[in-house]
Design a protein around this motif. Structure first.
Motif, PDB file in Angstrom:
ATOM      1  N   GLU A  29     127.058  71.367  44.773  1.00 10.53           N
ATOM      2  CA  GLU A  29     127.539  72.164  43.636  1.00 10.53           C
ATOM      3  C   GLU A  29     128.949  72.619  43.978  1.00 10.53           C
ATOM      4  N   THR A  30     129.913  72.134  43.219  1.00 13.30           N
ATOM      5  CA  THR A  30     131.316  72.317  43.622  1.00 13.30           C
ATOM      6  C   THR A  30     132.151  72.934  42.509  1.00 13.30           C
ATOM      7  N   LEU A  31     133.011  73.868  42.889  1.00 10.58           N
ATOM      8  CA  LEU A  31     133.963  74.463  41.945  1.00 10.58           C
ATOM      9  C   LEU A  31     135.378  74.296  42.505  1.00 10.58           C
ATOM     10  N   ILE A  32     136.274  73.780  41.659  1.00 13.27           N
ATOM     11  CA  ILE A  32     137.688  73.702  42.042  1.00 13.27           C
ATOM     12  C   ILE A  32     138.430  74.770  41.238  1.00 13.27           C
ATOM     13  N   VAL A  33     139.180  75.648  41.899  1.00 16.78           N
ATOM     14  CA  VAL A  33     140.006  76.601  41.153  1.00 16.78           C
ATOM     15  C   VAL A  33     141.475  76.281  41.371  1.00 16.78           C
ATOM     16  N   GLU A  34     142.233  76.344  40.294  1.00 19.83           N
ATOM     17  CA  GLU A  34     143.660  76.006  40.333  1.00 19.83           C
ATOM     18  C   GLU A  34     144.429  77.104  39.601  1.00 19.83           C
TER      19      GLU A  34
END
Ligand code: FAD
Length: 392
Positions: A29-34
């Motif tokens: 379960e992955t979240l990328i924040v930019e």
């Protein structure tokens, strides 16, 4: 539940996107924040990459600006040697449309299952029993999420690295200061080649480049070491442009400024529940400044190690060290060697550079790589081998 994600990745550049893609593919379960509002923009890159990139990424037609034939390297006295692109393992073969390229990478991460939040800045990090609590700020509102592993893919000034105390600041001789113009209307130079100019007059501690983007356009840039001069990269770039006949009528479409780490690789880029990937772990090649491919290579390793750690229920530093081991073997050794080469080349006078480049005039290169170039230099000028081991 306490832990919302297996992986929170700070930064949606190539390192973050690729780590996210691999990890999601492996079921995390992955979240990328930019923090930016748009992936890949503004571009801070000359956009050159070796064709080896295709071992990792399928470069879409829209992401490719130019497929070049070779590289032309100029001595301070303006003699040049050509390195032809005859080998698919070449170091510079493609000039990308970096914004499209970066967006495609994030798209692939999303397709593999990753969540992405734009305009979201990670600002605080706190170790917990099960992982890391991350404070995220979006449009002035903050939320806190918890993740088993935090990935710092937040570039050269990495906040994750600083806040988690993984690295100390780069020294002045470890960061190349760069300025670049995207220019149009270039006439009188072969734009099927990339062009590199070395010498203390042109670019103290670095080099100038022309990376063609098709249709008389090119990225025209310069990198210098700030400790070698009191003038800015912009100053040197303006001078470079004014002195080239073929740029006389060219116009500037974009100006770009940025820093590239040209340091030896971080020995340790992990802590309990944290890994640094890409420029945040100083993975750019210290000799060329190229960092896209290394960011992607490291992203693959980080994604795989994250999966192994979570499966083993152990995300502590001792386990994550296998990321360091693999990245030092696959990326670090070459970067270490190229760091030594960079240190040596910086000491050379313009006369020495002239003689080194003219010593290569008869050589035909088997591949378009810096390794090949430096190996040939050492074969022709054996005194260099005392300074830089391991090239041949
Ligand atoms: P980045 O691409 O820098 O991505 C980091 C991301 O993290 C950014 O999008 C940033 O907005 C985001 N971020 C930072 N902090 C936070 C935060 N707190 N919260 C949320 N998001 C955050 N490399 C090449 O291979 N070829 C080249 O020709 C080349 N030319 C270059 C020319 C210039 C002028 C410069 C400056 C660099 C060049 N490089 C080149 C280097 C290359 O751009 C980098 O190595 C590469 O972008 C590294 O990828 P990354 O994902 O590690 O970091």
């Amino acid at each position: 539940k306490n832990v919302e994600y297996d992986l929170i990745i700070v930064g949606g550049g190539p390192a973050g996107a690729y780590t996210g893609k691999i990890a999601s593919k492996l079921g995390l379960e992955t979240l990328i924040v930019e923090k930016r509002q748009e992936i890949g923009s503004p571009v801070r890159c000359a956009e050159g990459v070796g064709k080896k990139i295709e071992e990792y990424v399928n470069v879409a037609e829209e992401a490719l600006a130019k497929d070049v034939k070779g590289a032309r390297i100029y001595s301070p006295s303006n003699n040049y040697i050509d390195m032809l692109e005859e080998d698919a393992g070449a170091e510079v073969g493609y000039i990308l449309n970096r914004k499209v390229f970066d967006q495609k990478l994030v798209e692939e991460a999303i397709k593999a299952g990753a969540d992405v939040k734009l305009k979201t800045r990670a600002s605080e990090f706190e170790q917990t029993e099960d992982g890391i609590r991350v404070k995220l700020v979006n449009n002035g509102a903050s939320i806190t999420l918890e993740s088993k592993i935090l990935i710092g893919a937040d570039g050269v000034e990495s906040l994750v690295g600083k806040k988690m105390d993984i690295y100390n600041n780069l020294k002045l001789n470890e960061i190349e200061s760069c300025a670049q113009f995207l220019m149009t209307g270039i006439n009188g130079i072969d734009l099927d080649y990339t062009h590199f100019y070395v010498g203390n007059e042109v670019a103290p501690g670095g080099y100038a480049w022309i990376f063609p983007k098709g249709d008389k356009k090119a990225n025209v840039g310069i990198g210098i070491l700030p400790n070698g001069t009191d003038k800015s990269a912009y100053h040197y770039l303006k001078k470079f442009v004014e002195q080239r006949e073929y740029l006389k009528n060219a116009k500037i479409l974009e100006e770009i400024y940025g820093g590239v780490p040209v340091a030896s690789p971080l020995e340790e880029a992990v802590d309990d529940n944290v890994m640094l990937v890409g420029d945040s772990a100083r993975q750019s090649d210290p000799l060329t400044g190229g960092g896209i491919l290394n960011a992607i290579k490291a992203g693959k390793i980080a994604g795989e190690v994250a999966k192994e750690a979570i499966e083993s229920n152990n995300c502590k530093k001792d386990f994550l060290k296998r990321y360091d081991e693999r990245r030092l073997e696959e990326i670090g050794q070459k970067n270490e060697r190229n760091y030594d080469a960079k240190e040596l080349f910086q000491k050379l006078s313009d006369e020495e550079l002239n003689s080194l480049i003219s010593s290569l005039e008869e050589v035909s290169f088997e591949s378009l790589s810096v390794t090949e170039l430096v190996s040939e230099l050492i074969k022709t000028n054996p005194w260099l081998s005392d300074e830089i081991d391991g090239f041949i």
